[in-house]
Design a protein around this motif. Structure first.
Motif, PDB file in Angstrom:
ATOM      1  N   ILE A  68       0.836  -1.203   0.000  1.00  0.00           N
ATOM      2  CA  ILE A  68       0.000   0.000   0.000  1.00  0.00           C
ATOM      3  C   ILE A  68       0.871   1.254   0.000  1.00  0.00           C
ATOM      4  O   ILE A  68       0.605   2.226  -0.716  1.00  0.00           O
ATOM      5  CB  ILE A  68      -0.946  -0.020   1.212  1.00  0.00           C
ATOM      6  N   LYS A  69       1.975   1.232   0.779  1.00  0.00           N
ATOM      7  CA  LYS A  69       2.865   2.386   0.821  1.00  0.00           C
ATOM      8  C   LYS A  69       3.513   2.623  -0.542  1.00  0.00           C
ATOM      9  O   LYS A  69       3.652   3.771  -1.001  1.00  0.00           O
ATOM     10  CB  LYS A  69       3.931   2.177   1.889  1.00  0.00           C
ATOM     11  N   SER A  70       3.924   1.519  -1.229  1.00  0.00           N
ATOM     12  CA  SER A  70       4.521   1.656  -2.563  1.00  0.00           C
ATOM     13  C   SER A  70       3.533   2.244  -3.553  1.00  0.00           C
ATOM     14  O   SER A  70       3.873   3.114  -4.367  1.00  0.00           O
ATOM     15  CB  SER A  70       5.009   0.289  -3.046  1.00  0.00           C
ATOM     16  N   THR A  71       2.296   1.761  -3.490  1.00  0.00           N
ATOM     17  CA  THR A  71       1.264   2.286  -4.384  1.00  0.00           C
ATOM     18  C   THR A  71       1.021   3.764  -4.127  1.00  0.00           C
ATOM     19  O   THR A  71       0.882   4.566  -5.061  1.00  0.00           O
ATOM     20  CB  THR A  71      -0.042   1.496  -4.195  1.00  0.00           C
ATOM     21  N   GLN A 145      -7.641   2.670 -10.916  1.00  0.00           N
ATOM     22  CA  GLN A 145      -8.653   1.648 -11.208  1.00  0.00           C
ATOM     23  C   GLN A 145      -8.170   0.257 -10.825  1.00  0.00           C
ATOM     24  O   GLN A 145      -8.926  -0.545 -10.260  1.00  0.00           O
ATOM     25  CB  GLN A 145      -9.007   1.693 -12.699  1.00  0.00           C
ATOM     26  N   MET A 146      -6.899  -0.039 -11.116  1.00  0.00           N
ATOM     27  CA  MET A 146      -6.367  -1.360 -10.795  1.00  0.00           C
ATOM     28  C   MET A 146      -6.397  -1.616  -9.284  1.00  0.00           C
ATOM     29  O   MET A 146      -6.874  -2.661  -8.825  1.00  0.00           O
ATOM     30  CB  MET A 146      -4.936  -1.476 -11.320  1.00  0.00           C
ATOM     31  N   HIS A 147      -5.925  -0.659  -8.489  1.00  0.00           N
ATOM     32  CA  HIS A 147      -5.897  -0.864  -7.040  1.00  0.00           C
ATOM     33  C   HIS A 147      -7.271  -0.688  -6.410  1.00  0.00           C
ATOM     34  O   HIS A 147      -7.540  -1.251  -5.347  1.00  0.00           O
ATOM     35  CB  HIS A 147      -4.905   0.105  -6.399  1.00  0.00           C
ATOM     36  N   SER A 148      -8.131   0.057  -7.093  1.00  0.00           N
ATOM     37  CA  SER A 148      -9.489   0.193  -6.578  1.00  0.00           C
ATOM     38  C   SER A 148     -10.196  -1.157  -6.563  1.00  0.00           C
ATOM     39  O   SER A 148     -10.914  -1.501  -5.623  1.00  0.00           O
ATOM     40  CB  SER A 148     -10.272   1.202  -7.417  1.00  0.00           C
ATOM     41  N   LYS A 149      -9.982  -1.953  -7.610  1.00  0.00           N
ATOM     42  CA  LYS A 149     -10.597  -3.283  -7.655  1.00  0.00           C
ATOM     43  C   LYS A 149     -10.080  -4.164  -6.525  1.00  0.00           C
ATOM     44  O   LYS A 149     -10.832  -4.898  -5.892  1.00  0.00           O
ATOM     45  CB  LYS A 149     -10.318  -3.929  -9.010  1.00  0.00           C
ATOM     46  N   ARG A 150      -8.761  -4.072  -6.243  1.00  0.00           N
ATOM     47  CA  ARG A 150      -8.201  -4.883  -5.160  1.00  0.00           C
ATOM     48  C   ARG A 150      -8.750  -4.442  -3.806  1.00  0.00           C
ATOM     49  O   ARG A 150      -9.063  -5.263  -2.951  1.00  0.00           O
ATOM     50  CB  ARG A 150      -6.669  -4.765  -5.178  1.00  0.00           C
ATOM     51  N   TRP A 151      -8.847  -3.133  -3.634  1.00  0.00           N
ATOM     52  CA  TRP A 151      -9.362  -2.645  -2.355  1.00  0.00           C
ATOM     53  C   TRP A 151     -10.833  -3.004  -2.187  1.00  0.00           C
ATOM     54  O   TRP A 151     -11.283  -3.308  -1.081  1.00  0.00           O
ATOM     55  CB  TRP A 151      -9.162  -1.128  -2.275  1.00  0.00           C
ATOM     56  N   GLN A 156     -14.856  -6.303   0.446  1.00  0.00           N
ATOM     57  CA  GLN A 156     -15.907  -7.305   0.374  1.00  0.00           C
ATOM     58  C   GLN A 156     -15.564  -8.511   1.249  1.00  0.00           C
ATOM     59  O   GLN A 156     -16.434  -9.087   1.913  1.00  0.00           O
ATOM     60  CB  GLN A 156     -16.115  -7.735  -1.079  1.00  0.00           C
ATOM     61  N   THR A 157     -14.271  -8.884   1.268  1.00  0.00           N
ATOM     62  CA  THR A 157     -13.845  -9.995   2.123  1.00  0.00           C
ATOM     63  C   THR A 157     -14.092  -9.678   3.599  1.00  0.00           C
ATOM     64  O   THR A 157     -14.587 -10.512   4.359  1.00  0.00           O
ATOM     65  CB  THR A 157     -12.359 -10.293   1.884  1.00  0.00           C
ATOM     66  N   GLU A 158     -13.729  -8.457   4.004  1.00  0.00           N
ATOM     67  CA  GLU A 158     -13.962  -8.054   5.399  1.00  0.00           C
ATOM     68  C   GLU A 158     -15.452  -8.042   5.723  1.00  0.00           C
ATOM     69  O   GLU A 158     -15.882  -8.447   6.807  1.00  0.00           O
ATOM     70  CB  GLU A 158     -13.374  -6.664   5.647  1.00  0.00           C
ATOM     71  N   ARG A 159     -16.270  -7.597   4.763  1.00  0.00           N
ATOM     72  CA  ARG A 159     -17.719  -7.572   4.989  1.00  0.00           C
ATOM     73  C   ARG A 159     -18.271  -8.985   5.145  1.00  0.00           C
ATOM     74  O   ARG A 159     -19.107  -9.257   6.004  1.00  0.00           O
ATOM     75  CB  ARG A 159     -18.401  -6.850   3.823  1.00  0.00           C
TER      76      ARG A 159
END
Length: 649
Positions: A68-71, A145-151, A156-159
């Protein structure tokens, strides 16, 4: 970890090693090393497994954090590129605009070719810069957009995990409810209703009982009736939009008036207190009827008792309620006003707390007050108290006569008990202080259950805590089930008895009973006094509201008493004059009543007088004669019809 305490080890870089069957080591490869020992090999393996799982999770979180820091650094770099391109576009755009302006001003000739070439160059620079800007924006958008999909996927996993956790908790709650219902059929009262721990001391009051250290408390359940936990919507009135009234939280501070105490007291020794004319300097701005209503300050104990499925558990709450009624007296050295005959006091808390209370002075000599309270939670409290008091020179003894009864609607359990003696010390010299002493037997007339409470008198030489109260709850066969302990001015605890045995003889030759109990649980604790209570007669939050003026109360209500109102306002000289007027008016009314009784050849005045809202009956359950509420007051209040009330003020 951004911030750590000294001695901590980062799990992501920790080394976990096994030494032998029970020992293992956790270190960071440097200065911090912990040698740990488990109770068994199985326990050690559990710790190793838990630590390895936690380490794997820490490493994963660290990797995710680094990614996340690199991104974020990449996105920050792209933003800086966009800023630079924006500055260049502004610069080249301005130059292009100037060239176009100059081109318009030139005449067609030799200079035309040179200016057109300059404009072309600047337009080319502008196009190149604009393309760079567009490319930087495209890169930024694609990365976002690429990292938005991952986030979104991580979110969704946390939910999903949260939903699974909620479903697991719901299942556990159902299992807990099932176990609780099964437990009801096998045992009676919870360990959570626990009382005394520690060994009984050698005080004279506790010679018959000795309390051993508490056992470990297994998981227990409080046995409430299932139906009582549901909302009692049928018995409650429909909800109204009218807001709950805000009660006052202060009264005027007590003035500091000098009074020659000995000039009054020297003529009072040996007399009954109710027959002594006292100035308001000794009073507090409440009547005895209002002091009786203060018993309801901890009404929640009766609410909880009404929900109890078991009578022994219910007895514990009722016993705690009897003790709680004394908590307001610890600093209250002022004498309440003696109510006039026919004086009333209502305490309507139906909206805030679900109960209503009514008191009436039903006799003047001896002074007797009747009290009736009922709650929507399923209980009724009634009492008739006659005060016998003697001034002994150094102290004042107040002996309440009469009984208190509490009836629960659902179980039809009827409890009764009497009050203990109140003693006011240092009447002439020294600081006034109050003590409660004596014994109370709380009896369930339906089941035969009994709670014997002992209020230990204060002694300078005693090893007991001051204001100590102890008690034992027994069934109809005399078998002890619970012990209670605490102080009447602070809190009460109680615990379930697991085993009892006979111990050594006490100081009076009686054989002690040794109780082995579960861990004690707190059942009642005194509410803190409001700020500045020492300047407001040490009134509790409830007491501060009792004399607050209210619309619609009966003309005989204590709130309308003029001498009491003047005293609250600090006008004590006027209050003393008004008090003498009211007492003389009452004596005149009594003489007229006696004359009418003589003319009618009737019984004496006290027997001839009929209370307005209460009637005297013989209670079959307790075998006592007392005044009970006969109805009509609250209906009269709703209609505003008080024609039947006497003019006593």
């Amino acid at each position: 970890m951004g911030h750590t305490c000294r001695g901590t080890i980062n799990l992501a870089t920790a080394n976990i090693a096994v030494e032998d069957s029970c020992n293992f080591v956790v270190s960071n490869g440097g200065a911090q090393t912990y040698h740990l020992k488990a109770s068994s090999e199985v326990e050690r393996q559990r710790w190793i497994t838990a630590l390895e799982l936690a380490k794997a999770k820490a490493v994963r979180m660290q990797d995710e954090s680094g990614e996340i820091k690199s991104t974020l650094r990449t996105l920050s770099s792209k933003v800086e590129d966009l800023t630079t391109c924006n500055d260049l576009i502004v610069k080249h755009g301005s130059a292009l605009q100037r060239s176009l302006s100059e081109l318009e001003a030139l005449r067609v000739g030799a200079e035309m070719g040179e200016k057109i070439r300059q404009v072309t160059e600047r337009a080319t620079l502008f196009r190149i810069t604009s393309n760079a800007m567009i490319n930087a924006c495209r890169d930024f958008l694609s990365i976002a957009q690429m990292h938005s999909k991952r986030w979104q996927k991580a979110l969704q996993t946390e939910r999903d995990q949260r939903i699974r956790l909620e479903e697991t908790l719901e299942q556990l709650a159902k299992q807990h409810n099932h176990l609780e219902r099964a437990f009801r059929g096998a045992t009676v009262l919870p360990p959570s209703l626990s009382g005394v721990s520690g060994k009984g001391d050698a005080s004279d009051e506790d010679d018959d009982n000795e309390f051993f250290d508490a056992m470990e408390d297994p998981t227990g359940f409080i046995t409430f009736d299932e139906l009582s936990l549901a909302s009692n919507s049928e018995s409650l009135p429909p909800l109204e939009l009218e807001p709950v009234r805000q009660r006052r939280t202060r009264i005027p501070d007590k003035p500091n008036y000098y009074l020659n105490l000995w000039s009054i007291m020297k003529n009072c020794i040996g007399k009954e207190l109710s027959k002594i004319p006292m100035p308001v300097n000794f009073n507090e701005p409440l009547s005895m009827l209002q002091r009786l209503s203060e018993d309801l300050e901890y009404y929640e104990l009766l609410d909880k008792a009404a929900k109890c499925h078991n009578s022994l558990e219910q007895m514990c709450y009722v016993a705690a309620f009897t003790v709680s009624s004394y908590s307001t007296t610890v600093h209250r050295t002022g004498k309440p006003f003696n109510p006039l005959l026919g004086e009333t006091f209502e305490l309507d808390r139906i909206r805030e707390s679900g109960y209503r209370s009514l008191c009436e002075q039903v006799s003047h000599h001896p002074p007797a007050a009747a009290h009736h309270a009922f709650s929507e939670k399923g209980w009724t409290l009634r009492q008739e108290i006659t005060l016998a008091s003697k001034f002994r020179g150094k102290y004042l003894s107040i002996m309440p006569l009469g009984s208190i009864q509490c009836i629960f609607d659902k179980s039809n359990n009827q409890y009764s008990w009497k009050k203990v003696t109140t003693t006011v010390h240092n009447i002439i010299v020294g600081k006034l202080w109050i003590d409660q002493s004596g014994e109370i037997d709380v009896v369930n007339h339906k089941t035969g259950d009994r709670c014997h409470l002992k209020f230990a008198p204060y002694s300078y030489f005693s090893r007991d805590v001051p204001r100590k109260v102890t008690g034992v709850v027994t069934d109809k066969d005399g078998k002890a089930h619970y012990v209670l302990s605490g102080t009447w001015d602070e809190k009460m605890e109680f615990s379930r008895i697991m085993q009892s045995s006979k111990g050594e003889n006490g100081t009076e030759g009686k054989q002690r009973t040794v109780y082995q109990t579960l861990k004690p649980k707190e059942i009642w604790r005194k509410n803190p006094l409001p700020d500045g209570a020492e300047n407001m007669y040490y009134f509790s939050s409830l007491a501060l509201t009792l004399n607050e003026p209210e619309e619609g109360v009966a003309p005989t209500d204590s709130r309308r008493r003029p001498d009491q109102r003047l005293m609250e306002e600090g006008r004590w000289d006027e209050a003393n004059a008004e008090k003498q007027r009211l007492e003389e008016k009452q004596r005149s009314t009594r003489r007229e009543r006696e004359k009418d009784a003589v003319k009618a050849a009737a019984t004496p005045e006290e027997e001839n007088y009929q209370a307005l809202w209460f009637e005297k009956i013989n209670d079959s359950a307790s075998g006592e004669t007392l005044h009970v509420y006969k109805g009509g007051y609250w209906e009269a209040k709703e209609q505003g019809g008080w024609e039947m009330c006497p003019d006593i003020f």
